[in-house]
Design a protein around this motif. Structure first.
Motif, PDB file in Angstrom:
ATOM      1  N   ALA A  12       0.300  -0.664 -11.383  1.00  0.00           N
ATOM      2  CA  ALA A  12       0.409  -0.452 -10.078  1.00  0.00           C
ATOM      3  C   ALA A  12       0.055   0.179  -8.876  1.00  0.00           C
ATOM      4  CB  ALA A  12       1.585   0.002  -9.888  1.00  0.00           C
ATOM      5  N   GLN A  13      -0.663  -1.172  -7.758  1.00  0.00           N
ATOM      6  CA  GLN A  13      -0.387  -0.223  -5.998  1.00  0.00           C
ATOM      7  C   GLN A  13       0.268  -0.362  -5.455  1.00  0.00           C
ATOM      8  OE1 GLN A  13      -4.095  -2.457  -6.960  1.00  0.00           O
ATOM      9  NE2 GLN A  13      -4.856  -0.984  -7.534  1.00  0.00           N
ATOM     10  N   VAL A  14       0.287   0.596  -3.773  1.00  0.00           N
ATOM     11  CA  VAL A  14       0.874   0.250  -2.782  1.00  0.00           C
ATOM     12  C   VAL A  14      -0.641   0.564  -1.944  1.00  0.00           C
ATOM     13  CG1 VAL A  14       1.391   2.882  -2.670  1.00  0.00           C
ATOM     14  CG2 VAL A  14       2.572   0.772  -1.674  1.00  0.00           C
ATOM     15  N   ILE A  15       0.192  -0.593  -0.390  1.00  0.00           N
ATOM     16  CA  ILE A  15      -0.479  -0.294   0.388  1.00  0.00           C
ATOM     17  C   ILE A  15       0.135  -0.654   1.436  1.00  0.00           C
ATOM     18  CG2 ILE A  15      -1.163  -2.379   0.575  1.00  0.00           C
ATOM     19  CD1 ILE A  15      -4.270  -1.452   1.660  1.00  0.00           C
ATOM     20  N   GLY A  16       0.270  -0.505   3.416  1.00  0.00           N
ATOM     21  CA  GLY A  16       1.219  -0.849   4.249  1.00  0.00           C
ATOM     22  C   GLY A  16       0.254  -2.313   4.673  1.00  0.00           C
ATOM     23  N   LEU A  17       1.121  -2.671   5.546  1.00  0.00           N
ATOM     24  CA  LEU A  17       0.668  -4.493   5.532  1.00  0.00           C
ATOM     25  C   LEU A  17       0.780  -4.103   7.128  1.00  0.00           C
ATOM     26  CD1 LEU A  17      -0.385  -7.490   5.798  1.00  0.00           C
ATOM     27  CD2 LEU A  17       1.467  -7.609   5.280  1.00  0.00           C
ATOM     28  N   LYS A  18      -0.113  -4.554   7.495  1.00  0.00           N
ATOM     29  CA  LYS A  18       0.088  -4.670   9.778  1.00  0.00           C
ATOM     30  C   LYS A  18       1.544  -5.514  10.076  1.00  0.00           C
ATOM     31  CE  LYS A  18      -4.354  -2.773  10.593  1.00  0.00           C
ATOM     32  NZ  LYS A  18      -5.723  -2.958  10.965  1.00  0.00           N
ATOM     33  N   PRO A  19       2.022  -4.822  10.919  1.00  0.00           N
ATOM     34  CA  PRO A  19       3.080  -5.948  11.112  1.00  0.00           C
ATOM     35  C   PRO A  19       2.812  -7.722  11.682  1.00  0.00           C
ATOM     36  CG  PRO A  19       3.853  -4.402  11.831  1.00  0.00           C
ATOM     37  CD  PRO A  19       2.594  -3.741  11.519  1.00  0.00           C
ATOM     38  N   GLU A  20       2.052  -7.459  12.543  1.00  0.00           N
ATOM     39  CA  GLU A  20       1.767  -8.399  13.424  1.00  0.00           C
ATOM     40  C   GLU A  20       0.238  -9.519  12.127  1.00  0.00           C
ATOM     41  OE1 GLU A  20      -1.739  -5.281  13.611  1.00  0.00           O
ATOM     42  OE2 GLU A  20       0.283  -5.174  13.626  1.00  0.00           O
ATOM     43  N   LYS A  57      -5.894  -6.318   7.189  1.00  0.00           N
ATOM     44  CA  LYS A  57      -5.242  -6.819   8.040  1.00  0.00           C
ATOM     45  C   LYS A  57      -4.225  -5.977   7.014  1.00  0.00           C
ATOM     46  CE  LYS A  57      -5.706 -11.613   7.708  1.00  0.00           C
ATOM     47  NZ  LYS A  57      -6.336 -11.587   9.227  1.00  0.00           N
ATOM     48  N   GLN A  58      -4.705  -4.766   6.186  1.00  0.00           N
ATOM     49  CA  GLN A  58      -3.746  -3.496   5.999  1.00  0.00           C
ATOM     50  C   GLN A  58      -3.841  -2.525   6.533  1.00  0.00           C
ATOM     51  OE1 GLN A  58      -5.992  -4.364   2.268  1.00  0.00           O
ATOM     52  NE2 GLN A  58      -4.834  -6.328   0.807  1.00  0.00           N
ATOM     53  N   ALA A  59      -2.908  -1.679   6.094  1.00  0.00           N
ATOM     54  CA  ALA A  59      -2.597  -0.520   6.611  1.00  0.00           C
ATOM     55  C   ALA A  59      -2.824   0.864   5.047  1.00  0.00           C
ATOM     56  CB  ALA A  59      -1.897  -0.374   7.309  1.00  0.00           C
ATOM     57  N   PRO A  60      -3.722   0.878   3.986  1.00  0.00           N
ATOM     58  CA  PRO A  60      -3.763   2.195   3.406  1.00  0.00           C
ATOM     59  C   PRO A  60      -3.209   3.567   3.969  1.00  0.00           C
ATOM     60  CG  PRO A  60      -5.789   1.654   4.218  1.00  0.00           C
ATOM     61  CD  PRO A  60      -4.833   1.117   4.694  1.00  0.00           C
ATOM     62  N   LEU A  61      -2.223   4.076   3.130  1.00  0.00           N
ATOM     63  CA  LEU A  61      -1.512   4.809   3.183  1.00  0.00           C
ATOM     64  C   LEU A  61      -2.631   6.506   3.845  1.00  0.00           C
ATOM     65  CD1 LEU A  61       1.325   5.186  -0.012  1.00  0.00           C
ATOM     66  CD2 LEU A  61       1.033   3.762   2.629  1.00  0.00           C
ATOM     67  N   ASP A  62      -1.655   7.091   4.613  1.00  0.00           N
ATOM     68  CA  ASP A  62      -2.795   8.463   4.902  1.00  0.00           C
ATOM     69  C   ASP A  62      -2.639   9.513   4.006  1.00  0.00           C
ATOM     70  OD1 ASP A  62      -2.862   7.638   7.163  1.00  0.00           O
ATOM     71  OD2 ASP A  62      -0.614   8.668   8.232  1.00  0.00           O
ATOM     72  N   THR A  63      -1.895   8.826   2.461  1.00  0.00           N
ATOM     73  CA  THR A  63      -1.485  10.248   1.315  1.00  0.00           C
ATOM     74  C   THR A  63      -2.339   9.653   1.036  1.00  0.00           C
ATOM     75  OG1 THR A  63      -0.162   9.242   0.521  1.00  0.00           O
ATOM     76  CG2 THR A  63       0.090  10.948   1.905  1.00  0.00           C
ATOM     77  N   TRP A  79      -8.219   2.441  -1.151  1.00  0.00           N
ATOM     78  CA  TRP A  79      -7.781   1.532  -0.293  1.00  0.00           C
ATOM     79  C   TRP A  79      -6.657   1.326  -0.754  1.00  0.00           C
ATOM     80  CZ3 TRP A  79      -9.790   0.371   4.085  1.00  0.00           C
ATOM     81  CH2 TRP A  79      -9.203  -0.528   4.857  1.00  0.00           C
ATOM     82  N   TRP A  80      -6.174   1.051  -2.498  1.00  0.00           N
ATOM     83  CA  TRP A  80      -5.151   0.324  -2.487  1.00  0.00           C
ATOM     84  C   TRP A  80      -4.651   2.011  -3.243  1.00  0.00           C
ATOM     85  CZ3 TRP A  80      -0.966  -3.571  -3.025  1.00  0.00           C
ATOM     86  CH2 TRP A  80      -1.814  -4.537  -2.229  1.00  0.00           C
ATOM     87  N   ALA A  81      -3.504   2.515  -2.772  1.00  0.00           N
ATOM     88  CA  ALA A  81      -3.504   4.240  -3.543  1.00  0.00           C
ATOM     89  C   ALA A  81      -2.542   3.698  -5.039  1.00  0.00           C
ATOM     90  CB  ALA A  81      -2.359   4.799  -2.645  1.00  0.00           C
ATOM     91  N   PRO A  82      -2.475   4.112  -6.152  1.00  0.00           N
ATOM     92  CA  PRO A  82      -2.808   3.970  -7.439  1.00  0.00           C
ATOM     93  C   PRO A  82      -0.709   4.588  -7.161  1.00  0.00           C
ATOM     94  CG  PRO A  82      -4.130   5.335  -7.066  1.00  0.00           C
ATOM     95  CD  PRO A  82      -4.100   4.964  -6.076  1.00  0.00           C
TER      96      PRO A  82
END
Length: 110
Positions: free
Chosen positions: A6-14, A87-93, A99-102
């Motif tokens: 499993a991985q997590v990443i942000g997405l730019k709203p626009e 289009k993605q916004a990787p987590l600062d942490t 890129w995608w945080a596990p």
């Protein structure tokens, strides 16, 4: 061997609508390379309004690093990433080089 990931990443709203549109019709060559690299049961979920995406996949293979290198070397996959990564916004942490945080699996039941 099968490994759940499993991985997590942000997405730019626009970029949300375009990202959804692209993923509603993923290029056949990209899908074939995902399969060729041992990835099965791959899903991406979006949580609004936080704009967090969660990816789940199962890896059926013996050498994750080699399969990831094979995927990264694929020209069509490179083109796909070039369109989608901005289009993605990787987590600062996230750790350096990620890129995608596990995510850690803390519970599973079949």
């Amino acid at each position: 061997m099968m490994i759940r990931m499993a991985q997590v990443i942000g997405l730019k709203p626009e970029e949300m609508e375009e990202y959804k549109r692209l993923h509603a019709d993923v290029w056949s060559g990209v899908l074939a390379k995902i399969h060729d690299c041992g990835i099965r049961n791959y899903s991406i979920f979006l949580r609004e309004p936080e704009m967090l995406m969660f990816a789940y996949m199962e890896y059926h293979g013996d050498d994750w690093e080699a399969d990831q290198a094979k995927m990264a070397a694929d020209p069509e996959t490179q083109r796909w990433w070039a369109i989608n990564e901005p289009k993605q916004a990787p987590l600062d942490t996230r750790a350096e080089g990620e890129w995608w945080a596990p995510m850690e699996e803390v519970f599973h039941v079949d």
